[in-house]
Every structure is written in C-alpha cells, then in structure tokens.
Design a protein around this motif. Structure first.
Motif, PDB file in Angstrom:
ATOM      1  N   ILE A 167       3.464  -3.178 -10.451  1.00  0.00           N
ATOM      2  CA  ILE A 167       2.542  -4.131  -9.270  1.00  0.00           C
ATOM      3  C   ILE A 167       2.877  -5.130  -9.330  1.00  0.00           C
TER       4      ILE A 167
ATOM      5  N   PHE B 286       0.753  -7.999  -3.056  1.00  0.00           N
ATOM      6  CA  PHE B 286       0.363  -7.892  -3.789  1.00  0.00           C
ATOM      7  C   PHE B 286      -1.408  -8.066  -4.212  1.00  0.00           C
TER       8      PHE B 286
ATOM      9  N   ILE C   7       0.935   2.594 -12.593  1.00  0.00           N
ATOM     10  CA  ILE C   7       0.776   2.070 -11.124  1.00  0.00           C
ATOM     11  C   ILE C   7       0.043   0.599 -11.179  1.00  0.00           C
ATOM     12  N   ARG C   8      -0.285   0.201 -12.167  1.00  0.00           N
ATOM     13  CA  ARG C   8      -1.292  -0.681 -12.038  1.00  0.00           C
ATOM     14  C   ARG C   8       0.204  -2.094 -12.634  1.00  0.00           C
TER      15      ARG C   8
ATOM     16  N   GLN D 284       1.387   7.505  -6.865  1.00  0.00           N
ATOM     17  CA  GLN D 284       0.064   8.372  -5.915  1.00  0.00           C
ATOM     18  C   GLN D 284       0.593   9.463  -6.528  1.00  0.00           C
TER      19      GLN D 284
ATOM     20  N   ARG E  65       1.191  -1.185  -0.327  1.00  0.00           N
ATOM     21  CA  ARG E  65       0.100  -0.233  -0.584  1.00  0.00           C
ATOM     22  C   ARG E  65       1.072   1.473  -0.352  1.00  0.00           C
TER      23      ARG E  65
ATOM     24  N   ILE F 216      -6.636   0.607  -6.657  1.00  0.00           N
ATOM     25  CA  ILE F 216      -6.129   1.535  -6.647  1.00  0.00           C
ATOM     26  C   ILE F 216      -6.875   2.261  -6.685  1.00  0.00           C
TER      27      ILE F 216
ATOM     28  N   GLU G 255      -8.442   3.314 -10.810  1.00  0.00           N
ATOM     29  CA  GLU G 255      -8.252   2.721 -11.476  1.00  0.00           C
ATOM     30  C   GLU G 255      -9.154   2.768 -12.557  1.00  0.00           C
TER      31      GLU G 255
ATOM     32  N   VAL H  29       1.885   1.670  -3.073  1.00  0.00           N
ATOM     33  CA  VAL H  29       1.170   2.917  -4.700  1.00  0.00           C
ATOM     34  C   VAL H  29       1.028   3.333  -3.941  1.00  0.00           C
TER      35      VAL H  29
ATOM     36  N   THR I  17      -3.155   4.922 -13.388  1.00  0.00           N
ATOM     37  CA  THR I  17      -3.133   3.450 -12.692  1.00  0.00           C
ATOM     38  C   THR I  17      -2.494   3.348 -13.715  1.00  0.00           C
TER      39      THR I  17
END
Length: 365
Positions: free
Chosen positions: A146, A168, A142-143, A133, A126, A173, A176, A129, A139
């Motif tokens: 991870i 994870f 970020i995806r 951000q 977390r 998110i 997203e 992430v 997003t």
C-alpha cells in the motif's frame, strides 16, 4: 462542422482550422490547419491549448518567431488519468527498481479495476487490504504494497494539481507487526556443511552460498555481477549499478574483498561465466532475473537447513562481525546497509578495502 471552436471535422477526424491575424501572416501564413484526433473530448483539449498558445504568440503587434505546430500538439496532448499510466510515468521519472511497485499496482487493479486515479476511494483501499489478508500476506508485506500504491497516487494527484485525499493515507492494518517472526541465522557448522557441498559440486547456483555467506551481500548484488566487476588479482568485487541490474540504495555501491571460501567460489563461477556476466543462466534481454535465482537457491537451502534462506546468510554475517566487535559503521559498509547512527557517518570515503579485509579475515571460516 464542429461544436468545438476553431475545429472542423473531415472523415470523422477533427482538424484545427483558424485564420491568422494580419500582423502575423508574414510569419504564419493565412491559415493554421492541422489534424488533431477522432476523439471529441481529446479534440476539445487540443483545440483549447492550441488556441491559448497561439493567442499568446500573436498577442504582440509585431509577430514573433514561428514555432513547430507538431511539437506544440505533442506537448498539448491530453495526459492519461489512468492509474497504470501514472505508475509507469512515476517509475520512469524515479528511475527506481520497478518490480515491487508494479506488483502492488497490478494487484490493486486486479482487485478493484483499472480506473482514473481520481475515481479510487477509501473503500477500494480497504478492499485491497482485505484481499491481501485473505491471501495470507504478512502485515509487513501489506504495508509495503500500500505504500507503493500510495506513492504513485501522491505523484498523480500532485501532477493533476488535485486536492483529492489519498485513499491509502493513514490506512490501518489489523494486527500490524504482531505476525513478525525473527529471521534465523546459520550456525558455523551449517555454513561449513553448505560451503563444502557447494564447492565440491561446482554448481554455479550452489556456489552462491559461500559467496553470499562470506561477503554479506544481497543476492541480487552477486547474481548481477559482471566479469568486469571482479578483480581476481586483488581479490575484490565491485558492487555497482549497471544497465542489467540496479542497486537497492545509493549506499549499496561499494567494493568488497574476497576472503576464504568466497574467493574460491568466485573463481569457480568465473570459469563458467558467459556473455560478460557471472551467472548467465539468469540473464534475460530485460536484465538479470534475481527472483529466479532466489527461488532456486532458497529451495536448495531449505532442503538442507529447514527454514533458513539466502537472506539469512546476510543476517548471519552481521552477527559474525558483531562477535569480533567490528565497528558498526564498518559492518554497515560491508553489507551496504544505510547507517542512521549520526549525520557524520555518511561523511568521508569510509573504510578502505584492505581495512575491510582485515575484519572479514577474522570471521572467515
């Protein structure tokens, strides 16, 4: 003396020291003596595994064939549990494009620290992430990050036979997909303007625009071309992996005809080629630096066409082929896209080069 069975310590270093059973002396000699390590915990692992291997070899009354102790020690070497080590091991085994995964893992380590893979928890995931951000990453980015880290951890837990839950796994998110912006495309007038400027300049970087625009290739596929990948007699380029550059997918390997401005641009670039590659400026000992070319070309394009980038040329080619009602499978083959329409779409050899040329000629400027 040592508290570890079958070991002694000499000058701070642990040594495996064991008497050989009588029935195995003729093969192994009277004693097994071999240096291990200075680390007590590692020495305990070495000793336990050596003991198990030797017990198995000496189990039968008739001694078996002697094996190399150095090889056995190498096999018994305790493996690192650290995330970075598992990442390199995973990438080596997968033989995949390493930069995205390394970027994700190193970024994660920079935020939460470098530890054993079993020490990471949900709070660490977390926190990473939240860090991405705050940096303003979309997003989708970020995806991807991870997902890369999650793949390395899944590999690590499987190798360690651990039932630990991936921190994870099913990580959500906020928002997203809500920040997705559709990538723009070039108008025909913009293409003509860019092509004209590039071809009149003779600048190898700018010449990438007509090549990308008239082939629909990815930037890395063109920047990584070698002289041997270009057939000027047949006006064909061969997109294939090599030691300096891998391809994104197995379906990316293909041969494409050169038509229109792409043919002219490739010929100009060939005149400047050196060291066996078309774009020697981006050649490094470790391979082709596609990112450097991407930044430079995107800067040139944005100065002329606003937010449009090199990848927009690829989207534009797909639209141009749609406009002339080219078959979807043919469009996928030209761009090296994976086709998910039917199972049968992957059967056979696909469209021939001259068939592709017919359709590319229809959209050529």
């Amino acid at each position: 003396m040592s508290h570890i069975q079958y070991t002694i310590v000499r000058s701070g270093r642990f040594h495996y020291n064991r008497r050989v059973p009588k029935h195995a002396v003729s093969t192994w000699g009277q004693f097994i003596r071999v240096g291990l390590t200075e680390c007590p915990s590692d020495a305990a692992v070495y000793a336990a595994r050596l003991t198990a291997a030797l017990d198995a070899a000496w189990k039968n009354p008739v001694s078996g064939q002697r094996f190399n102790l150095d090889d056995l020690i190498a096999i018994c070497r305790p493996r690192s549990l650290m995330l970075r080590d598992f990442c390199h091991e995973y990438l080596q085994l997968r033989d995949m494009r390493s930069q995205p995964t390394l970027l994700a893992v190193e970024g994660f380590i920079a935020v939460v620290g470098h530890r054993s893979v079993e020490d990471y928890g949900r709070e660490d995931a977390r926190l990473y992430v939240q860090h991405l951000q705050r940096k303003g990453n979309k997003t989708a980015t970020i995806r991807r990050r991870i997902t890369s880290i999650s793949a390395v951890l899944n590999y690590a837990y499987a190798e360690l036979d651990s039932d630990k839950r991936n921190p994870f796994s099913r990580l959500m998110i906020k928002g997203e997909g809500a920040d997705v912006s559709k990538r723009g495309t070039f108008t025909k007038q913009q293409l003509r303007q860019g092509y004209s400027e590039a071809l009149s300049s003779g600048n190898s970087l700018w010449l990438l625009m007509p090549i990308l625009g008239e082939t629909g290739c990815r930037l890395g596929e063109i920047v990584g071309l070698r002289i041997e990948d270009v057939d000027l007699e047949q006006d064909v380029i061969h997109i294939r992996p090599h030691a300096l550059r891998r391809l994104k997918t197995t379906g990316s390997e293909r041969s494409l005809p050169l038509v229109g401005h792409a043919r002219t641009a490739i010929r100009q670039v060939m005149e400047q080629s050196e060291h066996g590659v078309l774009f020697p400026k981006y050649l490094r000992p470790e391979g082709i630096k596609t990112d450097h070319a991407s930044c430079a070309l995107s800067k040139w394009l944005k100065n002329r066409f606003g937010s449009l980038t090199a990848h927009c040329l690829r989207h534009t080619m797909r639209d141009r082929l749609r406009e002339v009602e080219a078959p979807v499978e043919l469009i996928d083959q030209i761009g090296g896209w994976s086709s998910s329409k039917t199972v049968g779409s992957s059967y056979g050899k696909g469209f021939g080069t001259e068939h592709l040329r017919t359709w590319l000629d229809q959209v050529a400027l």
